[in-house]
Enzyme design. Structure first.
Site, short mmCIF file in Angstrom:
data_model
loop_
_atom_site.label_atom_id
_atom_site.label_comp_id
_atom_site.label_asym_id
_atom_site.label_seq_id
_atom_site.Cartn_x
_atom_site.Cartn_y
_atom_site.Cartn_z
N ASN A 10 44.96 -58.84 -12.87
CA ASN A 10 45.01 -58.08 -14.12
C ASN A 10 46.31 -57.28 -14.10
O ASN A 10 46.43 -56.30 -13.38
CB ASN A 10 43.78 -57.17 -14.20
CG ASN A 10 43.82 -56.23 -15.40
OD1 ASN A 10 44.69 -56.37 -16.27
ND2 ASN A 10 42.90 -55.29 -15.44
N LYS A 12 47.54 -55.45 -16.34
CA LYS A 12 47.45 -54.20 -17.11
C LYS A 12 48.72 -54.02 -17.96
O LYS A 12 49.24 -55.03 -18.46
CB LYS A 12 47.21 -53.02 -16.16
CG LYS A 12 45.97 -53.27 -15.27
CD LYS A 12 45.51 -52.07 -14.50
CE LYS A 12 44.28 -52.43 -13.67
NZ LYS A 12 43.72 -51.30 -12.93
N HIS A 96 36.61 -53.70 -19.11
CA HIS A 96 37.31 -53.03 -18.01
C HIS A 96 37.13 -51.52 -18.15
O HIS A 96 37.12 -50.99 -19.26
CB HIS A 96 38.79 -53.39 -18.04
CG HIS A 96 39.48 -53.00 -16.76
ND1 HIS A 96 39.87 -51.70 -16.52
CD2 HIS A 96 39.79 -53.70 -15.66
CE1 HIS A 96 40.40 -51.64 -15.31
NE2 HIS A 96 40.37 -52.85 -14.76
N GLU A 98 39.04 -49.18 -17.83
CA GLU A 98 40.10 -48.49 -18.57
C GLU A 98 39.95 -48.65 -20.08
O GLU A 98 40.51 -47.86 -20.84
CB GLU A 98 41.47 -48.99 -18.07
CG GLU A 98 41.76 -48.46 -16.67
CD GLU A 98 42.67 -49.34 -15.83
OE1 GLU A 98 43.32 -50.25 -16.37
OE2 GLU A 98 42.70 -49.12 -14.60
N GLU A 186 33.83 -53.39 -10.36
CA GLU A 186 34.97 -52.54 -10.05
C GLU A 186 34.53 -51.07 -10.04
O GLU A 186 34.48 -50.42 -11.09
CB GLU A 186 36.06 -52.72 -11.10
CG GLU A 186 36.57 -54.15 -11.21
CD GLU A 186 37.98 -54.18 -11.78
OE1 GLU A 186 38.85 -54.74 -11.10
OE2 GLU A 186 38.22 -53.66 -12.87
N GLY A 192 43.00 -48.48 -8.35
CA GLY A 192 44.33 -47.87 -8.31
C GLY A 192 44.44 -46.67 -7.39
O GLY A 192 45.42 -45.94 -7.42
N SER A 232 41.58 -51.80 -5.55
CA SER A 232 42.46 -51.69 -4.39
C SER A 232 42.34 -52.87 -3.42
O SER A 232 42.41 -52.70 -2.21
CB SER A 232 42.22 -50.36 -3.66
OG SER A 232 42.47 -49.26 -4.53
P1 13P Z 1 43.84 -52.09 -8.45
O1 13P Z 1 43.78 -53.40 -7.69
O2 13P Z 1 45.21 -51.64 -8.78
O3 13P Z 1 42.99 -51.06 -7.78
O4 13P Z 1 43.13 -52.38 -9.88
C1 13P Z 1 41.92 -53.00 -9.92
C2 13P Z 1 41.61 -53.35 -11.33
O5 13P Z 1 41.34 -52.47 -12.14
C3 13P Z 1 41.68 -54.76 -11.73
O6 13P Z 1 41.16 -54.95 -13.00
#
Ligand code: 13P
Length: 270
Positions: A10, A12, A96, A98, A186, A192, A232
């Protein structure tokens, strides 16, 4: 039943079109050498078509990071699943954290700012479910993301929160659709932040998700459905996470932005 591992990146809100095409070409070469692993990248909307075009004769699949549930019309800002199919996507991430407005790795200051704009990121289980149905209707497949907040984790509510999200998110699919959906667990506190969920806990929660799928669609679907872990994931922790019985892949953020790191995760899934 053996489930084919699925590693998805992803991206982002990162990378220009040219950077995305370059990264996707490098990842495609790795995917071509990994026939036992499904691999996808999910660029920004503006990069999707160019990236899909650049990798169309390779094993690398392309996904989008969100969609809308209608197919066309006066919906400023929105992008329909059929448009994503037209651009060359096979997958769409929905729900997601976010987009649900559930943030993990952001500073308290940024989270406070986001809290001032309620509704802006207002994804709900209902909208996730409507989007997933629209994704299937367009001939695409959803990666349905779920996960608990740090406060819910600390209160010991992880299983309840995640099962509740999934029950609502996956309601009303056909059996054939449910077999093909992918779910990504997740934990919001692991996204992150560098704080990976330990493999045993991640596996336990993915088991709760599989049981929830079983309650709704029965054993056959629950055994077939692929569940990714995200939060992560890096080359150094991927092997252990992916060796767990209920973890069938990874949804990768930061480490998907560097070809070598993402290749290391694909390698760990072989
Ligand atoms: P990270 O791997 O940067 O922690 O992000 C995970 C994520 O949100 C994938 O959709």
């Amino acid at each position: 039943m053996s489930r084919k591992p699925f590693i998805a990146g992803n991206w982002k809100m990162n990378l220009t079109i040219a950077e995305g095409v370059e990264l996707a070409k490098a990842v495609a070469a790795v995917a071509n050498d990994a026939p036992t692993v499904d691999v996808a990248v999910c660029p920004t909307f503006v990069s999707v078509a160019k990236v899909a075009d650049a990798v169309k004769s390779t094993a690398l699949m392309v996904g989008a990071q969100d969609t809308f549930w209608e197919t066309k019309g006066a919906w400023t800002r929105q992008i329909a699943p059929n448009m994503l199919a037209d651009a060359g996507c096979q997958w769409v991430i929905v729900g997601h954290s976010e987009t649900r407005g559930r943030f993990g790795g952001l500073s308290e200051e940024v989270q406070a700012k986001l809290a001032e704009v309620p509704g802006y990121f207002g994804e709900s289980d209902k909208s996730v479910n409507m989007k997933a149905k629209a994704i299937f209707a367009a001939g695409l497949l959803p990666i349905i993301a779920c996960g608990e907040l740090p406060s819910e984790y600390e209160a010991g509510k992880t299983d309840e929160v995640v099962a509740g999200q999934i029950r609502a998110d996956i309601a009303g699919f056909t059996e054939e659709q449910a077999m093909k959906m992918v779910i990504a667990y997740e934990p919001v506190w692991a996204i992150g932040t560098g704080n990976t969920c330990d493999p045993q806990t991640a596996d336990k929660v993915c088991g709760v998700i599989r049981n929830t799928v079983k309650e709704v669609y029965g054993e056959k679907v629950a055994e077939a459905v692929r569940i990714q872990y995200g939060g992560s994931v890096k080359p150094g922790n991927a092997k252990e996470l992916l060796s767990m019985p209920n973890i069938d892949g990874a949804l990768v953020g930061g480490a998907a932005l560097k070809a070598a790191d993402f290749a290391g995760i694909i390698e760990a899934a072989k």
